[in-house]
Structures are given as structure tokens and as C-alpha cells.
Design an enzyme around this catalytic site. Structure first.
Site, PDB file in Angstrom:
ATOM      1  N   SER A 175     115.818  70.811 108.102  1.00  0.00           N
ATOM      2  CA  SER A 175     116.857  70.694 109.124  1.00  0.00           C
ATOM      3  C   SER A 175     116.882  69.267 109.676  1.00  0.00           C
ATOM      4  O   SER A 175     115.830  68.661 109.872  1.00  0.00           O
ATOM      5  CB  SER A 175     116.589  71.666 110.276  1.00  0.00           C
ATOM      6  OG  SER A 175     116.592  73.003 109.818  1.00  0.00           O
ATOM      7  N   ARG A 208     115.931  84.273 106.918  1.00  0.00           N
ATOM      8  CA  ARG A 208     115.454  83.698 108.175  1.00  0.00           C
ATOM      9  C   ARG A 208     115.256  84.848 109.155  1.00  0.00           C
ATOM     10  O   ARG A 208     116.137  85.204 109.913  1.00  0.00           O
ATOM     11  CB  ARG A 208     116.464  82.674 108.710  1.00  0.00           C
ATOM     12  CG  ARG A 208     116.051  82.015 110.021  1.00  0.00           C
ATOM     13  CD  ARG A 208     117.141  81.076 110.511  1.00  0.00           C
ATOM     14  NE  ARG A 208     116.811  80.505 111.812  1.00  0.00           N
ATOM     15  CZ  ARG A 208     117.078  81.101 112.985  1.00  0.00           C
ATOM     16  NH1 ARG A 208     117.695  82.274 113.003  1.00  0.00           N
ATOM     17  NH2 ARG A 208     116.737  80.525 114.124  1.00  0.00           N
ATOM     18  N   LYS A 239     121.659  81.073 116.511  1.00  0.00           N
ATOM     19  CA  LYS A 239     120.451  80.309 116.244  1.00  0.00           C
ATOM     20  C   LYS A 239     120.032  79.615 117.540  1.00  0.00           C
ATOM     21  O   LYS A 239     120.569  78.575 117.908  1.00  0.00           O
ATOM     22  CB  LYS A 239     120.741  79.287 115.133  1.00  0.00           C
ATOM     23  CG  LYS A 239     119.519  78.720 114.444  1.00  0.00           C
ATOM     24  CD  LYS A 239     119.939  77.908 113.219  1.00  0.00           C
ATOM     25  CE  LYS A 239     118.733  77.387 112.446  1.00  0.00           C
ATOM     26  NZ  LYS A 239     118.023  76.318 113.158  1.00  0.00           N
TER      27      LYS A 239
END
Length: 220
Positions: free
Chosen positions: A118, A47, A147
Site C-alpha cells: 500500500s 482481507r 477500510k
């Protein structure tokens, strides 16, 4: 053929990482990932958000991480970038609620690649399940600075509601602010695993942090 049981087993300790978590250094990212895999991380997600890498450098980083995952029998996901996941022949791609529609993702990646989504609410989780997703990342579990788009924490109680709604067949990993101290709460709420960012990437020893998390997962 996608092996959902293998995915569930490998998701116990799920490491989410990019150069932004490792001093914006590809070299350091590779070193941290290698140590984490030695410690027993079963799933790795690249990510790379706010990256300072060029597209080619990002591909090269992904290629190195993919090879490490193959060497350690680790499942390799790419976050959001479906085209990069295809180029790398990743095991899976993980998308958010605001990314490409599930049907479009499946049409692009084919039948062999895992798709993760998600979810922060029961409705989002059920929509993902009905759309044929292979696993869901549920969160945020706790407040997190790793995040920025994690949203308000729903806590283990929120995960427990989602588990009850989707049943036991869909693999769930909790994410957001998970540490060695609170990982057991997330697992007790019904998660198959814990997705970790800073508790591994910022640890003095990523290998030892991964080992400690594995012990928690195995002792549930």
C-alpha cells in the site's frame, strides 16, 4: 517466475474481501466471491480484518477461495498474513506500510510469489519500487467506510503524481471508495486497475457489478 505482465492484465478489476464485508459469514463470502469471479474479477485479495473466525476457519476459507481463483484463472492475494499466504500457496501477499519489511517478506515467500504494498505518497511508492515490490495499491482514492485504515483521500490527482514518479512499468491499482460512477477517473489518472470492496460485496448482484466494472476497464 513472476509474470508482471499477467499481473497487470489481471488487476483491472481487483476485489478485496473478507467476512467483515459479508455479514461475518464464510459461506456468504464464498458465494459472493464465486459470483464476482463469474463476473470477471481478475484478482482477488482475502482481507479478513476483525475476523470472528479461528485460525483454522480462516485457513479453510482461504483454501476455498484459492480453489475458486484457480478455477477462474484469477490471481489470489492474501492481505498482511505472510504465513497464511505461504500455507495457502497464494499467488501473492499484500502488505501495508506498517507491516513486515519488504526484504523480510521476500525472504519468507521466495521468488515466485507476488508482493504488493500500500502507498499513499510518492515517497512510499518510490520506496516500495526500490524495494522490489511487484505492484502497489494507491489510496485512498475517495472517502470510504469499508477500510478503516485507508487514511485521508489523495484522489486521482494523487495517483497521477505517483504514476509519474514510478513510471509506467510498475502496476498500480487504485483503492478506496471506488464505485461504478468514479472508476473511470481512477483509470484515467494512470491506474492499471481498480480495487473494489463494497461496490461488489454489497451489490445486489456481485456478478453484474463485476461485469459492469470490467466494461469500464476495457473501455478506457
Amino acid at each position: 517466475m513472476r509474470n508482471i505482465q499477467r499481473l497487470r492484465e489481471k488487476m483491472g478489476v481487483y476485489f478485496v474481501v473478507g467476512t467483515q464485508d459479508c455479514g461475518y459469514s464464510s459461506e456468504k463470502t464464498v458465494q459472493i466471491v464465486e459470483a464476482a469471479l463469474r463476473g470477471g474479477v481478475g484478482t482477488l485479495q482475502l482481507r479478513d480484518k476483525g475476523s470472528k473466525l479461528t485460525a483454522r476457519e480462516q485457513y479453510e476459507l482461504g483454501r476455498q477461495l484459492q480453489q475458486l481463483c484457480r478455477d477462474h484463472d484469477t490471481v489470489f492475494f492474501v492481505n498482511d498474513d505472510v504465513d497464511l499466504a505461504i500455507r495457502l500457496q497464494a499467488d501473492g501477499v499484500h502488505v501495508g506500510q506498517d507491516d513486515m519489511a519488504l526484504a523480510e517478506v521476500r525472504a519468507k515467500v521466495g521468488s515466485e510469489m507476488y508482493i504488493g504494498v500500500s502507498a499513499g505518497t510518492v515517497d512510499e511508492a518510490l520506496a516500495a519500487q526500490n524495494g522490489g515490490v511487484d505492484c502497489i495499491g494507491v489510496g485512498a482514492m475517495f472517502a470510504t467506510r469499508s477500510k478503516a485504515d485507508a487514511g485521508e483521500p489523495i484522489g486521482p490527482a494523487g495517483l497521477a503524481e505517483i504514476r509519474k514518479a514510478v513510471g509506467n512499468d510498475l502496476p498500480i491499482v487504485g483503492i478506496g471508495g471506488i464505485t461504478l460512477e468514479n472508476a473511470a477517473e481512477v483509470l484515467a489518472a494512470g491506474a492499471d486497475g481498480v480495487a473494489i470492496i463494497s461496490a461488489i460485496s454489497q451489490a445486489e448482484s456481485p456478478e453484474e457489478a463485476s461485469q459492469a466494472l470490467q466494461r469500464i476497464v476495457r473501455s478506457r
